[in-house]
Design a protein around this motif. Structure first.
Motif, PDB file in Angstrom:
ATOM      1  N   LEU A   1      59.503  41.538  44.031  1.00 25.83           N
ATOM      2  CA  LEU A   1      58.685  40.988  42.957  1.00 25.83           C
ATOM      3  C   LEU A   1      57.251  40.983  43.470  1.00 25.83           C
ATOM      4  O   LEU A   1      56.914  40.229  44.386  1.00 25.83           O
ATOM      5  N   PHE A   2      56.413  41.809  42.869  1.00 23.73           N
ATOM      6  CA  PHE A   2      55.087  42.084  43.407  1.00 23.73           C
ATOM      7  C   PHE A   2      54.025  41.505  42.482  1.00 23.73           C
ATOM      8  O   PHE A   2      54.003  41.792  41.285  1.00 23.73           O
ATOM      9  N   THR A   3      53.138  40.677  43.025  1.00 30.07           N
ATOM     10  CA  THR A   3      52.090  40.026  42.226  1.00 30.07           C
ATOM     11  C   THR A   3      50.708  40.352  42.793  1.00 30.07           C
ATOM     12  O   THR A   3      50.170  39.607  43.617  1.00 30.07           O
ATOM     13  N   PRO A   4      50.103  41.475  42.378  1.00 31.97           N
ATOM     14  CA  PRO A   4      48.786  41.860  42.888  1.00 31.97           C
ATOM     15  C   PRO A   4      47.647  41.241  42.076  1.00 31.97           C
ATOM     16  O   PRO A   4      47.814  40.894  40.901  1.00 31.97           O
ATOM     17  N   ALA A   5      46.511  41.111  42.708  1.00 30.33           N
ATOM     18  CA  ALA A   5      45.308  40.622  42.033  1.00 30.33           C
ATOM     19  C   ALA A   5      44.083  41.219  42.707  1.00 30.33           C
ATOM     20  O   ALA A   5      44.131  41.637  43.874  1.00 30.33           O
ATOM     21  N   VAL A   6      42.991  41.261  41.950  1.00 32.42           N
ATOM     22  CA  VAL A   6      41.722  41.760  42.462  1.00 32.42           C
ATOM     23  C   VAL A   6      40.730  40.604  42.502  1.00 32.42           C
ATOM     24  O   VAL A   6      40.683  39.775  41.584  1.00 32.42           O
ATOM     25  N   ILE A   7      39.948  40.550  43.563  1.00 31.06           N
ATOM     26  CA  ILE A   7      38.975  39.473  43.750  1.00 31.06           C
ATOM     27  C   ILE A   7      37.576  40.073  43.916  1.00 31.06           C
ATOM     28  O   ILE A   7      37.444  41.276  44.169  1.00 31.06           O
ATOM     29  N   PRO A   8      36.525  39.274  43.778  1.00 29.94           N
ATOM     30  CA  PRO A   8      35.159  39.792  43.884  1.00 29.94           C
ATOM     31  C   PRO A   8      34.721  40.062  45.323  1.00 29.94           C
ATOM     32  O   PRO A   8      33.764  39.480  45.830  1.00 29.94           O
ATOM     33  N   ALA A   9      35.448  40.944  45.968  1.00 35.84           N
ATOM     34  CA  ALA A   9      35.078  41.478  47.278  1.00 35.84           C
ATOM     35  C   ALA A   9      35.096  42.998  47.128  1.00 35.84           C
ATOM     36  O   ALA A   9      35.996  43.543  46.475  1.00 35.84           O
ATOM     37  N   HIS A  10      34.143  43.681  47.704  1.00 39.95           N
ATOM     38  CA  HIS A  10      34.083  45.123  47.504  1.00 39.95           C
ATOM     39  C   HIS A  10      35.279  45.823  48.128  1.00 39.95           C
ATOM     40  O   HIS A  10      35.879  46.715  47.533  1.00 39.95           O
ATOM     41  N   ARG A  11      35.642  45.423  49.332  1.00 42.79           N
ATOM     42  CA  ARG A  11      36.759  46.050  50.019  1.00 42.79           C
ATOM     43  C   ARG A  11      37.483  44.997  50.858  1.00 42.79           C
ATOM     44  O   ARG A  11      36.977  43.917  51.110  1.00 42.79           O
ATOM     45  N   GLY A  12      38.675  45.329  51.283  1.00 46.49           N
ATOM     46  CA  GLY A  12      39.481  44.374  52.032  1.00 46.49           C
ATOM     47  C   GLY A  12      40.702  43.982  51.232  1.00 46.49           C
ATOM     48  O   GLY A  12      40.716  44.047  49.999  1.00 46.49           O
ATOM     49  N   MET A  13      41.744  43.552  51.925  1.00 49.70           N
ATOM     50  CA  MET A  13      43.019  43.265  51.287  1.00 49.70           C
ATOM     51  C   MET A  13      43.846  42.340  52.167  1.00 49.70           C
ATOM     52  O   MET A  13      43.839  42.464  53.398  1.00 49.70           O
ATOM     53  N   VAL A  14      44.564  41.420  51.522  1.00 45.10           N
ATOM     54  CA  VAL A  14      45.549  40.595  52.199  1.00 45.10           C
ATOM     55  C   VAL A  14      46.867  40.723  51.452  1.00 45.10           C
ATOM     56  O   VAL A  14      46.911  40.557  50.227  1.00 45.10           O
ATOM     57  N   VAL A  15      47.921  41.054  52.177  1.00 47.58           N
ATOM     58  CA  VAL A  15      49.261  41.208  51.608  1.00 47.58           C
ATOM     59  C   VAL A  15      50.171  40.192  52.286  1.00 47.58           C
ATOM     60  O   VAL A  15      50.223  40.129  53.514  1.00 47.58           O
TER      61      VAL A  15
END
Length: 308
Positions: free
Chosen positions: A191-205
């Motif tokens: 069950l995958f819940t992705p979101a986008v935040i106001p950062a140009h690049r970078g990711m936390v999983v």
């Protein structure tokens, strides 16, 4: 020896970053089409068949069309789209998990998805080792910088500075899920819940684990130790240092980086754990991964030209 490379889709975010990494390198000679020829089928066919390596930074259907345009046994392909990530005959371009030799010898390589990279890096080794069950219904929560959505999403976020969080794939059909399930050997799709935040690049999983409700799991320390040993002396996938203040941060404008950090957090009684990966969605999550695979396929050290 100089290898010729054609980046089909070089005007997109991933293509531009790959081109930036390869342009100063003497090992590669880029085949470049003018703006008036980028979408010309005849010109693309010629470039694809001339190249030693073709890197596809295209939508899925266009990537399939590009592969069909190649009519020789010489051109080797790295596809950064979703089109071939679970396709038979394609090697998954995650050398640390798929095997460095498998990638180096491959004729067709599918570049992993950015979110998938974090999830698979955490879960696949632990399932293989029997420290996590393959038949559990896993949850994956993740946030990414807006650059991963391409030029349209970049323009939207930079034009509307009031967006603080953008949740999507709300019908649970995200295109990364099939590779996450297949490459980890899971019996059920996460069950995958992705979101986008106001950062140009970078990711936390993140993969939360209710260990007290699960059977067939190792301890938190077992999982941490296994991941550290599995990735060994890798300079690309590394175990992150335990944050002293109990916080893990994602900056809004970090410098480009091709490394991925892994963390295993847990409570004192071992009943709950959080597996976390932090990476650059345009680095190990996209362009950096493609360059890593290209290095191996060209017989070069895998970290050549990477930002580590």
């Amino acid at each position: 020896m100089t290898h010729s490379v054609f980046i089909d889709g070089a005007a997109g975010t991933t293509g531009l970053e790959i081109r930036e990494r390869l342009s100063p390198r003497e090992e590669f000679e880029l085949i470049v089409l003018g703006d008036d020829k980028r979408k010309d089928a005849k010109a693309r066919r010629g470039a694809l068949n001339e190249a030693d390596f073709a890197i596809l930074c295209l939508p899925d259907e266009a990537a399939r069309e590009a592969v069909a345009l190649i009519d020789n046994q010489h051109t080797r392909v790295i596809d950064a789209s979703t089109a071939h990530r679970t396709a038979p005959g394609w090697v998954y371009g995650f050398p640390e998990v798929s095997g460095h030799t498998a990638v180096a010898d491959a004729h067709r390589v599918s570049n992993p998805g950015c979110y998938s990279t974090g999830f698979i890096a955490l879960v696949a080794p632990l399932v293989r080792a029997g420290l996590l069950p393959a038949d559990w219904s896993y949850t994956c929560n993740a946030v990414s910088g807006y650059s991963g959505g391409g030029n349209a999403l970049i323009e939207r976020f930079e034009a509307d500075t009031h967006i603080a969080w953008r949740g999507y794939a709300l019908t649970l059909g995200h295109k990364h899920v099939p590779e996450m399930q297949q490459r980890c050997g899971l019996s059920a799709a996460p069950l995958f819940t992705p979101a986008v935040i106001p950062a140009h690049r970078g990711m936390v999983v993140e993969v939360p684990l209710p260990l007290a409700a699960m059977t067939g799991t190792g301890s938190i320390e077992d999982m941490r130790e296994w991941l550290a040993n599995f990735y060994g002396e890798s300079r690309i996938v590394v175990m992150g240092h335990e944050p002293k203040d109990g916080e893990l941060l994602l900056r809004s404008s970090p410098q480009p980086n091709d490394r991925m950090e892994l963390f295993v957090f847990g409570n004192l009684d071992g009943s709950q754990a959080r597996l976390v990966a932090r990476l650059d969605n345009l680095g190990k999550g996209a362009s950096g991964a493609a360059v890593q695979s290209l290095n191996l396929m060209a017989g070069l050290p895998e970290t050549t030209g990477l930002r580590l």
